[in-house]
Design a protein around this motif. Sequence first.
Motif, mmCIF file in Angstrom:
data_model
loop_
_atom_site.group_PDB
_atom_site.id
_atom_site.type_symbol
_atom_site.label_atom_id
_atom_site.label_comp_id
_atom_site.label_asym_id
_atom_site.label_seq_id
_atom_site.Cartn_x
_atom_site.Cartn_y
_atom_site.Cartn_z
ATOM 1 N N ASP A 73 0.840 -1.193 0.000
ATOM 2 C CA ASP A 73 0.000 0.000 0.000
ATOM 3 C C ASP A 73 0.881 1.250 0.000
ATOM 4 O O ASP A 73 1.843 1.359 0.758
ATOM 5 N N LEU A 74 0.536 2.200 -0.840
ATOM 6 C CA LEU A 74 1.340 3.406 -1.001
ATOM 7 C C LEU A 74 1.423 4.221 0.283
ATOM 8 O O LEU A 74 2.487 4.698 0.670
ATOM 9 N N HIS A 75 0.305 4.372 0.988
ATOM 10 C CA HIS A 75 0.256 5.235 2.158
ATOM 11 C C HIS A 75 0.402 4.474 3.476
ATOM 12 O O HIS A 75 0.901 5.024 4.465
ATOM 13 N N TYR A 76 -0.026 3.214 3.487
ATOM 14 C CA TYR A 76 0.044 2.407 4.702
ATOM 15 C C TYR A 76 0.715 1.073 4.376
ATOM 16 O O TYR A 76 0.054 0.049 4.183
ATOM 17 N N PRO A 77 2.054 1.070 4.313
ATOM 18 C CA PRO A 77 2.790 -0.110 3.846
ATOM 19 C C PRO A 77 2.720 -1.302 4.776
ATOM 20 O O PRO A 77 3.175 -2.393 4.414
#
Length: 288
Positions: A73-77
């Motif tokens: 996930d881009l914002h929540y890896p």
Amino acid sequence: ATDHISYVLQIVRGICASRMKRLVRCSRHYRAWNAQTWLGHGDHRLCFSSAAEGAPNDYPFPLFEVKDGVEVDLHYPGTAVQRLRTVMQRLRAIENWNVPWPEVRRRLLFAGGLRDEPFTEHAFNDHNHCDLTTMACDMMEHSNTDGAVTGISRRNDLAAAIRRASLPELGAGGSWSTCTDGAHLIPPSDVAHVQFRSRVAFKLVWVPPHFDTFVLVDDEGRELRRGRPAPQLPRGDLRRFNFELVRGGKYAVAAEAIASGKLTELSPAAGTASGSSSSSSSGARRRT
């Protein structure tokens, strides 16, 4: 002139062939009904996944493909991406939420990839443990030692509980019913987003003013499902406090709309409302 045209055509064919290879590689990791838009980003690729018309999108958030098809996930890896997808699929398959509360809770646990056992008896039964979080394996050990999540212990070590309670068939990573506290802030400052750096698969919010109806919302606060379960419900003060924890933030929007008889924004992961018990509950819904 003929040689020049031939040269240009060779270049165009090369570009098309390169893009086709990328499209084929992408299609191995997404369902056939997903439309993909790829943007160059160094050695990585940024993918915004959007479902075809009328089809649900189980992960409507931006992703990185790191290598070998691994999605982050881009914002929540810290999100366990495939596990969250499976949760959405299970949730969508359960149509009737207007059943006795103990059965509702069992269905929430099943959809979220958690075992129904004494270890999880608190899940969705109080005001706070109402977030279904799917975290990656390497994030389970995080325990808020830096105190980044306000009001939560610096020894919030959940790794053993997550491993014990998580159903492995949903995919890599684990599931847990994490604390909602802090979700009213922008960006959210709850356990899922801060301690585990993960999105929530769904968040349960009780609807005012009677708190006898609940709505499940996705990580952006969009409606997934709703229901009006039969007693015995969790205590009234706990259900009221649950709403107070999200009041003022994006996760309260759907509940407030239902309370006012207004339209809600439907999550792309929800699928169509037809045939769902949530579509027959009070309040209309719209698809975006």
